[in-house]
Write a protein that holds these residues in place. Structure first.
Motif, PDB file in Angstrom:
ATOM      1  N   ARG A 220       5.568   8.516  -6.312  1.00  0.00           N
ATOM      2  CA  ARG A 220       5.439   9.390  -7.472  1.00  0.00           C
ATOM      3  C   ARG A 220       6.805   9.885  -7.909  1.00  0.00           C
ATOM      4  NH1 ARG A 220       0.065  10.665  -8.290  1.00  0.00           N
ATOM      5  NH2 ARG A 220       0.685  12.092  -9.955  1.00  0.00           N
TER       6      ARG A 220
ATOM      7  N   SER B  72       0.857  -1.189   0.000  1.00  0.00           N
ATOM      8  CA  SER B  72       0.000   0.000   0.000  1.00  0.00           C
ATOM      9  C   SER B  72       0.888   1.231   0.000  1.00  0.00           C
ATOM     10  CB  SER B  72      -0.924   0.014   1.226  1.00  0.00           C
ATOM     11  OG  SER B  72      -0.176   0.036   2.434  1.00  0.00           O
TER      12      SER B  72
ATOM     13  N   GLU C  87       1.890   5.229  -1.954  1.00  0.00           N
ATOM     14  CA  GLU C  87       2.050   5.881  -3.253  1.00  0.00           C
ATOM     15  C   GLU C  87       3.491   6.295  -3.464  1.00  0.00           C
ATOM     16  OE1 GLU C  87      -0.948   8.891  -4.807  1.00  0.00           O
ATOM     17  OE2 GLU C  87       0.760  10.205  -4.385  1.00  0.00           O
TER      18      GLU C  87
ATOM     19  N   GLU D 287       2.678   8.360 -11.075  1.00  0.00           N
ATOM     20  CA  GLU D 287       2.576   7.437  -9.947  1.00  0.00           C
ATOM     21  C   GLU D 287       3.075   6.061 -10.394  1.00  0.00           C
ATOM     22  OE1 GLU D 287      -0.622   5.610  -6.743  1.00  0.00           O
ATOM     23  OE2 GLU D 287      -1.209   7.323  -8.008  1.00  0.00           O
TER      24      GLU D 287
ATOM     25  N   THR E 197       3.268   3.253  -8.877  1.00  0.00           N
ATOM     26  CA  THR E 197       2.482   2.099  -8.446  1.00  0.00           C
ATOM     27  C   THR E 197       1.316   1.798  -9.369  1.00  0.00           C
ATOM     28  OG1 THR E 197       1.452   3.654  -6.890  1.00  0.00           O
ATOM     29  CG2 THR E 197       3.091   2.154  -6.005  1.00  0.00           C
ATOM     30  N   ARG E 198       0.982   2.717 -10.267  1.00  0.00           N
ATOM     31  CA  ARG E 198      -0.135   2.508 -11.182  1.00  0.00           C
ATOM     32  C   ARG E 198       0.310   2.117 -12.602  1.00  0.00           C
ATOM     33  NH1 ARG E 198      -5.076   4.111  -9.269  1.00  0.00           N
ATOM     34  NH2 ARG E 198      -5.078   5.381  -7.377  1.00  0.00           N
TER      35      ARG E 198
END
Length: 215
Positions: free
Chosen positions: A60, A56, A58, A65, A67-68
């Motif tokens: 950036r 969990s 973030e 980002e 993680t996306r």
């Protein structure tokens, strides 16, 4: 440049390695991360690079980002903006020293003159046609450092970059890392157990079970 927000990571069996890590690294900043073995320093670098994903939180890079991103997008971002120095070198045995250093330039379709400059900077200007099997561990480490810097990355991540170097060479390499970061308006994180290496950074952070803290 880099923003970490509430990063958590556990491994098999539920052992938590990172808990609630928060940090912001601005362009031009160079920080050293220290801490006990097993506390998660290398894991943190892998998460920042998108080589692993946090449970969990973030991460950036500029406005992206990490993680996306899917694997292809993360690979493209790493190729363009990141420089890495791994403990295990990751020097490719089938390429010459020059080809290893020039690899990021070829992937980014850049000129090769910079590769020669970086070999000169790490004291290997006469070893460009040699292969990794002809190098010592310290020389391979210097190849890895030259490769990490050759494409002027915006974020440099270095895991024990001087572990295989003698003290004089280590000092020269650390000054080179710092100079490249500052000259290119980049940002850098060095993970190290060495107080001498950490002293070349702008600030020293200690990673504990409670996150990143000023030394």
């Amino acid at each position: 440049m880099l923003r970490l927000r509430d990063i958590n990571k556990s491994y098999a069996g539920g052992r938590q390695v990172l808990a609630g890590v928060d940090y912001t690294l601005e362009a031009g900043e160079y920080v050293a991360v220290m801490g006990e073995s097993g506390v998660g320093k290398s894991t943190l670098l892998n998460l920042i690079a998108g080589l692993d994903k946090p449970d969990s939180g973030e991460i950036r890079i500029d406005d992206v980002e990490m993680t996306r991103l899917d694997d292809d997008a993360a690979t493209k971002l790493r190729r363009e903006k990141f420089g890495f120095v791994f403990q295990a070198f990751h020097v490719l045995p089938h390429l010459t020293v020059m080809q290893n250093v020039a690899l990021p330039l070829m992937l980014n379709r850049s000129g090769l003159e910079r590769a020669s400059q970086m070999l000169q900077a790490v004291g290997l200007h006469d070893r460009g046609d040699d292969y990794p099997r002809q190098l010592s561990g310290g020389e391979m480490q210097r190849v890895a450092i030259a490769r990490a810097l050759v494409h002027r990355p915006k974020l440099l991540l270095a895991d024990e970059p001087t572990g295989n170097l003698d003290p004089d060479t280590a000092h020269e390499v650390l000054l080179l890392l710092r100079k490249e970061i500052k000259d290119n308006g980049a940002a850098g994180i060095i993970v190290t157990h060495s107080p001498a290496a950490a002293a070349t950074a702008d600030r020293v952070l200690v990673l504990t079970r409670d996150g990143l803290q000023p030394a």
